[in-house]
Design an enzyme around this catalytic site. Structure first.
Site: not given
Ligand code: DX5
Ligand code: ZN
Length: 224
Positions: A11, A36, A38, A40, A69, A71, A140, A179
């Site tokens: 991520s 990955h 994210d 947002m 991803h 969101m 999720m 995730d």
């Molecule tokens: C959400 C992200 C984060 C990612 C972070 O879509 O992709 O939540 O998982 O990892 P952790 O939960 O290990 O900090």
């Molecule tokens: Zn994610």
């Protein structure tokens, strides 16, 4: 039934941006399968993270395919903003769009692979009529929005039920990504439950307890 390949998708919102070039080289060297990303928008989830320029730049900096991803609210209106390439995964949340099947078709038209994301509170039954349009399901394991959260425990059983549902209905090729709080310990449980793509964040490869390289090796070992 052929076993699906175990894959790691770091991520990048958890990455060290001042050292991203070196981190990307290390990820390539270790045969990491996806990155990955994210996205947002502060509306669908209460946070802002990575965006369209970052996706474009990453594509020119590495050959590792992206796992984008989304969101965001109304992703069907914004899909064209992204540099989506063949071999990328694009995941969209069930609740984020009214005409979700049409959106999945549009992702396919771009040559990418489709993934439907289910929040911890979204039941598996919403998948029933979308299975022919899916390459993967994203479970999720925390509520989306932030890194560093704790596992929602009932999502482990949800992965088990999903794997069974896919295998028994002729969709054994559909992959399961998890995730959120994919720690070394939780990754093992998620793997046993039937997940095969693991989003690696602060709980594993970006953990401060080990070096980047040690953490990658430890996660590979946990999902063997
Ligand atoms: C959400 C992200 C984060 C990612 C972070 O879509 O992709 O939540 O998982 O990892 P952790 O939960 O290990 O900090
Ligand atoms: Zn994610």
């Amino acid at each position: 039934m052929a076993e699906l390949k175990k894959q790691i998708s770091p991520s990048l919102m958890c990455a060290d941006f001042l050292n991203l070039g070196d981190e990307l080289k290390a990820l390539e060297k270790h045969g990491i399968e996806y990155l990955h990303i994210d996205i947002m928008d502060g509306v669908f989830v209460q946070n802002f993270t990575l965006g369209t320029d970052f996706v474009k730049k990453l594509h020119s900096a590495t050959t590792i395919p992206l796992d984008i991803h989304l969101m965001i609210k109304d992703p069907e209106l914004k899909l064209d903003w992204f540099d989506i390439r063949e071999g990328d995964y694009v995941s969209v949340h069930y609740e984020s769009c009214t005409h979700i099947q049409a959106l999945l078709q549009n992702i396919k038209k771009k040559g990418a692979k489709t993934m439907l994301a289910l929040n911890p509170g979204t039941p598996l039954c919403v998948l029933e009529d979308l299975l022919p349009d899916l390459d993967a399901v994203l479970i999720m394991t925390v509520n989306p929005g932030f890194a560093g959260q704790k596992l929602v425990p009932q999502t482990l059983d949800k992965i088990t039920r999903l794997r069974k549902m896919l295998d028994e209905s002729g969709y054994s090729h559909v992959e399961i990504e998890c995730d959120g709080n994919v720690s070394f310990e939780n990754a093992k449980k998620m793997n046993d439950a039937g997940a095969n793509i693991f989003v690696a964040g602060t709980s594993s490869i970006y953990s401060k307890d080990g070096s980047f390289e040690e953490n990658i090796a430890k996660l590979r070992d946990a999902i063997k």
